[in-house]
Design an enzyme around this catalytic site. Structure first.
Site, mmCIF file in Angstrom:
data_model
loop_
_atom_site.group_PDB
_atom_site.id
_atom_site.type_symbol
_atom_site.label_atom_id
_atom_site.label_comp_id
_atom_site.label_asym_id
_atom_site.label_seq_id
_atom_site.Cartn_x
_atom_site.Cartn_y
_atom_site.Cartn_z
ATOM 1 N N ARG A 142 49.946 32.841 33.223
ATOM 2 C CA ARG A 142 49.948 34.206 33.778
ATOM 3 C C ARG A 142 50.803 34.230 35.034
ATOM 4 O O ARG A 142 50.646 33.389 35.921
ATOM 5 C CB ARG A 142 48.522 34.636 34.095
ATOM 6 C CG ARG A 142 48.441 36.038 34.656
ATOM 7 C CD ARG A 142 47.010 36.401 35.009
ATOM 8 N NE ARG A 142 46.220 36.699 33.833
ATOM 9 C CZ ARG A 142 44.887 36.787 33.861
ATOM 10 N NH1 ARG A 142 44.222 36.600 34.984
ATOM 11 N NH2 ARG A 142 44.216 37.080 32.758
ATOM 12 N N ARG A 256 35.208 35.797 43.861
ATOM 13 C CA ARG A 256 35.482 36.305 42.521
ATOM 14 C C ARG A 256 36.897 36.864 42.536
ATOM 15 O O ARG A 256 37.520 36.977 43.590
ATOM 16 C CB ARG A 256 34.474 37.432 42.230
ATOM 17 C CG ARG A 256 34.192 37.782 40.772
ATOM 18 C CD ARG A 256 33.594 36.672 39.999
ATOM 19 N NE ARG A 256 32.967 37.113 38.758
ATOM 20 C CZ ARG A 256 33.509 36.988 37.553
ATOM 21 N NH1 ARG A 256 34.720 36.492 37.406
ATOM 22 N NH2 ARG A 256 32.843 37.356 36.472
ATOM 23 N N LYS A 257 37.397 37.266 41.367
ATOM 24 C CA LYS A 257 38.708 37.913 41.348
ATOM 25 C C LYS A 257 38.672 39.238 42.103
ATOM 26 O O LYS A 257 37.606 39.827 42.319
ATOM 27 C CB LYS A 257 39.153 38.176 39.917
ATOM 28 C CG LYS A 257 38.329 39.231 39.184
ATOM 29 C CD LYS A 257 39.207 40.126 38.338
ATOM 30 C CE LYS A 257 39.078 39.907 36.872
ATOM 31 N NZ LYS A 257 39.630 40.986 36.035
ATOM 32 N N GLY A 513 38.690 43.298 23.314
ATOM 33 C CA GLY A 513 38.021 42.413 22.362
ATOM 34 C C GLY A 513 36.595 42.048 22.683
ATOM 35 O O GLY A 513 35.885 41.472 21.859
ATOM 36 N N CYS A 518 39.098 43.920 29.467
ATOM 37 C CA CYS A 518 40.461 43.726 29.976
ATOM 38 C C CYS A 518 41.393 44.818 29.449
ATOM 39 O O CYS A 518 42.355 45.196 30.097
ATOM 40 C CB CYS A 518 40.997 42.371 29.541
ATOM 41 S SG CYS A 518 39.938 41.007 30.007
ATOM 42 N N GLY A 519 41.089 45.315 28.249
ATOM 43 C CA GLY A 519 41.901 46.402 27.668
ATOM 44 C C GLY A 519 41.408 47.770 28.120
ATOM 45 O O GLY A 519 41.888 48.779 27.622
HETATM 46 FE FE1 SRM Z 1 40.806 40.049 31.888
HETATM 47 C C1 SRM Z 1 38.902 37.296 31.756
HETATM 48 C C2 SRM Z 1 42.966 38.675 29.788
HETATM 49 C C3 SRM Z 1 42.995 42.459 32.698
HETATM 50 C C4 SRM Z 1 38.275 41.903 33.245
HETATM 51 N N1 SRM Z 1 40.921 38.250 30.980
HETATM 52 C C5 SRM Z 1 40.042 37.234 31.065
HETATM 53 C C6 SRM Z 1 40.517 35.971 30.420
HETATM 54 C C7 SRM Z 1 41.171 35.136 31.464
HETATM 55 C C8 SRM Z 1 39.402 35.187 29.698
HETATM 56 C C9 SRM Z 1 39.767 33.771 29.420
HETATM 57 O O1 SRM Z 1 39.246 32.879 30.083
HETATM 58 O O2 SRM Z 1 40.568 33.540 28.544
HETATM 59 C C10 SRM Z 1 41.525 36.600 29.417
HETATM 60 C C11 SRM Z 1 42.723 35.760 29.049
HETATM 61 C C12 SRM Z 1 43.079 35.973 27.588
HETATM 62 C C13 SRM Z 1 44.497 35.647 27.275
HETATM 63 O O3 SRM Z 1 44.758 34.568 26.695
HETATM 64 O O4 SRM Z 1 45.358 36.491 27.523
HETATM 65 C C14 SRM Z 1 41.840 37.909 30.102
HETATM 66 N N2 SRM Z 1 42.670 40.403 31.445
HETATM 67 C C15 SRM Z 1 43.365 39.791 30.463
HETATM 68 C C16 SRM Z 1 44.667 40.510 30.185
HETATM 69 C C17 SRM Z 1 45.795 39.591 29.747
HETATM 70 C C18 SRM Z 1 44.410 41.577 29.095
HETATM 71 C C19 SRM Z 1 45.686 42.154 28.544
HETATM 72 O O5 SRM Z 1 45.908 41.953 27.340
HETATM 73 O O6 SRM Z 1 46.434 42.797 29.263
HETATM 74 C C20 SRM Z 1 44.869 41.226 31.525
HETATM 75 C C21 SRM Z 1 45.603 40.390 32.528
HETATM 76 C C22 SRM Z 1 45.844 41.146 33.808
HETATM 77 C C23 SRM Z 1 46.710 40.395 34.770
HETATM 78 O O7 SRM Z 1 47.923 40.463 34.592
HETATM 79 O O8 SRM Z 1 46.173 39.755 35.666
HETATM 80 C C24 SRM Z 1 43.419 41.390 31.958
HETATM 81 N N3 SRM Z 1 40.664 41.803 32.882
HETATM 82 C C25 SRM Z 1 41.673 42.710 32.990
HETATM 83 C C26 SRM Z 1 41.148 43.969 33.421
HETATM 84 C C27 SRM Z 1 41.954 45.257 33.553
HETATM 85 C C28 SRM Z 1 42.449 45.574 34.929
HETATM 86 O O9 SRM Z 1 42.610 44.691 35.763
HETATM 87 O O10 SRM Z 1 42.668 46.756 35.140
HETATM 88 C C29 SRM Z 1 39.780 43.804 33.554
HETATM 89 C C30 SRM Z 1 38.748 44.891 33.907
HETATM 90 C C31 SRM Z 1 38.919 45.360 35.296
HETATM 91 C C32 SRM Z 1 38.273 44.468 36.308
HETATM 92 O O11 SRM Z 1 38.568 43.292 36.373
HETATM 93 O O12 SRM Z 1 37.468 44.997 37.046
HETATM 94 C C33 SRM Z 1 39.487 42.435 33.227
HETATM 95 N N4 SRM Z 1 38.877 39.636 32.465
HETATM 96 C C34 SRM Z 1 37.989 40.539 32.951
HETATM 97 C C35 SRM Z 1 36.734 39.900 33.135
HETATM 98 C C36 SRM Z 1 35.436 40.547 33.700
HETATM 99 C C37 SRM Z 1 35.449 40.451 35.200
HETATM 100 C C38 SRM Z 1 34.083 40.518 35.816
HETATM 101 O O13 SRM Z 1 33.999 40.852 37.007
HETATM 102 O O14 SRM Z 1 33.096 40.191 35.158
HETATM 103 C C39 SRM Z 1 36.888 38.560 32.708
HETATM 104 C C40 SRM Z 1 35.829 37.460 32.677
HETATM 105 C C41 SRM Z 1 35.578 36.893 34.019
HETATM 106 O O15 SRM Z 1 36.372 37.028 34.951
HETATM 107 O O16 SRM Z 1 34.523 36.285 34.137
HETATM 108 C C42 SRM Z 1 38.235 38.439 32.278
HETATM 109 FE FE1 SF4 Z 2 37.508 39.985 26.222
HETATM 110 FE FE2 SF4 Z 2 39.464 40.135 28.004
HETATM 111 FE FE3 SF4 Z 2 39.523 38.295 26.111
HETATM 112 FE FE4 SF4 Z 2 39.966 40.846 25.518
HETATM 113 S S1 SF4 Z 2 41.231 39.526 26.771
HETATM 114 S S2 SF4 Z 2 38.680 39.469 24.382
HETATM 115 S S3 SF4 Z 2 38.481 41.848 26.871
HETATM 116 S S4 SF4 Z 2 38.061 38.472 27.813
#
Ligand code: SRM
Ligand code: SF4
Length: 594
Positions: A142, A256-257, A513, A518-519
């Site tokens: 990333r 946290r993030k 998913g 994240c979507g």
């Molecule tokens: Fe996300 C975790 C992908 C935007 C909420 N997110 C993950 C992980 C890292 C899980 C993992 O360990 O694999 C995913 C990686 C999958 C992969 O192989 O791509 C992942 N998140 C994404 C992305 C790539 C989705 C996308 O297809 O665009 C986005 C990357 C953004 C970036 O460039 O940094 C992405 N994630 C988001 C968003 C949307 C936003 O930021 O507007 C959210 C919801 C908003 C928020 O964070 O408040 C989001 N992701 C999460 C969470 C739940 C956070 C929480 O507080 O519980 C997790 C799980 C965690 O952090 O424990 C997570």
């Molecule tokens: Fe769940 Fe985020 Fe993975 Fe999509 S990218 S399946 S919303 S953790």
């Protein structure tokens, strides 16, 4: 101590045994000694606790925390992630990644033999996410792309990075207007990172408990309606937080993030309402000055989905960077560390209260901040669709917003996009949080040729009303947390729905998913979230359906409409919904009626 070679023979290489090369020392020193920060002196109580737990203070993530935060991070009840950080701060991976890559290149070890916490957790501090569950040995990397702005040279480099991985190499534009590349092998990672840094990009501090990509307006600097250009602030903020992309140990062990977004118009392209810190540009009616009202605490998670609340603060443009840096320190030192479901910024703001939270920041900044300014508008502002061709504020210039289906890109797409940006525009592009791309600064005389260019048939400028609004998270193809496959399924359904229905206007469909969202399912006109379902008594892939998300000036989260819908039933259900809620008609019906 075991040598890496010996350890590789016997099993896992303990992280501690990695050779310290002069190069590593150099990088670590640069990263740890981030400008302007000092490690707070250890209190006796903390020193005793560190000794009791047998931690190595210099290596741990405790170094830059306040003594209070150190105690909370070492609490017995504290979560596994804190323990992993206490054993070795993720910041060490900024340099360890070179060591590990070199050891693998030299045939002295394999990724399978390395410390599990390093490979699966700490490497995320370098932006490397091991996809153990779906593609073992391959990493998603990333990046950080402040304000989503990339140059043709950067695009070509990203294409070069994934090219060697053949079918395993691809990339995604993310919902934070960012880029993730896939298929990366650990032995290449340090060279890829060095190449990114040479080109003004970085992957450091993009995962785990760090600030996420800083989002701004995708049409910054070219938008006739903007109050200011968000790009300089996004870049400055990113540079300050990441110490110019080299890594900043003082701000890398957050609880946290944290998401930061900046909006420059009433469209709120950065979705301030779902960012932990949303900075919304406004013109102070009293002074005429353009600054930012602060919103705090918006976030999505498995347990809680909440829109931000007013931070009752107005920032001048000069205050943005110092404010955010101070806020991050307050978050770092006071945020919860014993429950990851209660560690996001909103919980801290609620616990302290908005006024006390602002005062804590003021104290660190050494200045008093103005309160939020109230701006009343006597019209209704509909959020603009930036896809398609639009006139810029620069006379005779246009931007072209092109759909990148579900944000997925391959090597050839990077090269073709770079060529197109140079041929028609000024050699730059912008990524959007809808996972699309904008080619800015196209002279009027080139618009027709751009529209006829075969590349823009592949990434359509005038995409259909569903494709234009499609957003999808990674899903089961790569993500270990996914409950369903998303991107490919979403694209196939959009194809079928656009084939079968006339859809009169843009419908924003957000796929995610799993409940981490994240979507951003709660942001869509229609949101689809992976969830358990049953078909004929058997467990199958399913979704929860959300409806009615509003974005822009008066945002609202979509509400859950249905749960447990098997994905097999999605096509007919979406058809029904598009007809009943969005004015769609079956194709050919209008002519038949006539
Ligand atoms: Fe996300 C975790 C992908 C935007 C909420 N997110 C993950 C992980 C890292 C899980 C993992 O360990 O694999 C995913 C990686 C999958 C992969 O192989 O791509 C992942 N998140 C994404 C992305 C790539 C989705 C996308 O297809 O665009 C986005 C990357 C953004 C970036 O460039 O940094 C992405 N994630 C988001 C968003 C949307 C936003 O930021 O507007 C959210 C919801 C908003 C928020 O964070 O408040 C989001 N992701 C999460 C969470 C739940 C956070 C929480 O507080 O519980 C997790 C799980 C965690 O952090 O424990 C997570
Ligand atoms: Fe769940 Fe985020 Fe993975 Fe999509 S990218 S399946 S919303 S953790």
């Amino acid at each position: 101590a075991t040598t890496p070679q010996a350890a590789a023979r016997t099993g896992r290489v303990p992280a501690r045994s990695i050779t310290v090369s002069p190069q590593r020392r150099l990088v670590t020193v640069r990263a740890v000694e981030a400008p302007g920060y000092e490690s707070p002196p250890l209190s006796e109580e903390v020193a005793a606790k560190i000794e009791e737990l047998g931690l190595d203070f210099e290596r741990s993530g405790l170094k830059y925390l306040s003594n209070d935060a150190r105690m909370r991070a070492m609490d017995r009840k504290s979560v596994k992630f804190e323990k992993t950080k206490n054993e070795k701060c993720g910041s060490h991976m900024w340099s360890d990644v070179s060591e590990l890559a070199q050891l693998i290149r030299d045939g002295k070890t394999k990724w399978e033999d390395l410390d599990l916490d390093d490979v699966d957790v700490r490497l995320k501090w370098s932006g490397l996410f091991h996809r153990r569950k779906r593609t073992p040995g391959r990493f998603m990397m990333r990046l950080k792309v402040p304000n989503g702005e990339l140059t043709a040279a950067q695009l070509r480099y990203l294409g070069d990075c994934i090219a060697p991985y053949g079918a395993d190499g691809c990339a995604d534009i993310t919902t934070r207007a960012n880029m993730q590349i896939r298929g990366v092998q650990l032995e290449d990672a340090d060279r890829i990172i060095a190449g990114l840094q040479e080109r003004g990009l970085t992957s450091l501090m993009s995962g785990m408990d760090n600030v996420r990509n800083i989002t701004g307006s995708p049409i910054a600097g070219i938008d006739p309606h903007e109050l200011l250009d968000t790009r300089p602030l996004c870049h400055e903020l990113n540079a300050a937080i990441t110490a110019n992309g080299a890594g900043n140990a003082a701000l890398t062990n957050l609880p946290r993030k944290i998401n930061i977004g900046l909006s420059s118009t009433r469209d709120d392209f950065a979705h301030c309402h779902i960012n932990d810190v949303g900075l919304k540009a406004v013109r102070d009616p009293a002074s005429g000055e353009v600054g930012f009202n602060v919103e705090l605490g918006g976030y999505f998670s498995i347990k809680r989905n909440v829109v931000s609340i007013s931070g009752d603060t107005f920032l001048t443009q000069e205050q943005v960077v110092p404010y955010c840096m101070a806020l991050l320190e307050v978050f770092r030192d006071h945020g919860a560390r014993n429950d990851r479901q209660k560690a996001r910024l909103m919980w801290l703001v609620e616990a302290m209260g908005v006024d006390a939270f602002r005062e804590a920041i003021e104290q660190r900044m050494g200045q008093t901040l103005r309160r939020e300014v109230h701006v009343a508008y006597d019209d209704v502002w509909a959020r603009r669709d930036v896809m398609g061709v639009h006139p810029q504020k620069q006379p005779g210039m246009f931007w072209a917003g092109a759909c990148v289906p579900a944000g997925r890109m391959h090597t050839a797409d990077f090269y073709a996009l770079a060529d197109a940006a140079e041929k028609y525009g000024d050699g730059t592009v912008r990524l959007t949080v809808e996972e699309n791309v904008i080619v800015p600064n196209v002279p009027e005389a080139k618009v027709e040729a751009l529209l006829a260019d075969p590349f823009f048939q592949h990434f359509p400028v005038n995409g259909g009303n569903l494709l234009r609004g499609l957003v999808s998270c990674t899903g089961a193809q790569f993500c270990p947390l996914a409950l369903i496959e998303t991107k490919n399924r979403a694209l196939e359904l959009v194809r079928q729905l656009e084939e079968q229905l006339d859809i009169p206007s843009l419908v924003r469909m957000h796929w995610t998913g799993c409940p981490n969202s994240c979507g951003q399912a709660q942001v869509g006109d229609i949101g689809l979230m992976g969830a358990p379902a049953k078909l004929d008594g058997k467990a199958v892939e399913g979704v929860k359906v959300f409806l009615g998300g509003k974005i822009g000036e008066n945002p609202e989260l979509a509400k859950q409409f249905e749960a447990g819908l098997p994905v097999e039933h999605l096509l007919p259900r979406l058809k029904e919904l598009l007809i009943s809620e969005f004015g769609a008609t079956p194709k050919g019906q209008a002519e038949e009626a006539a």
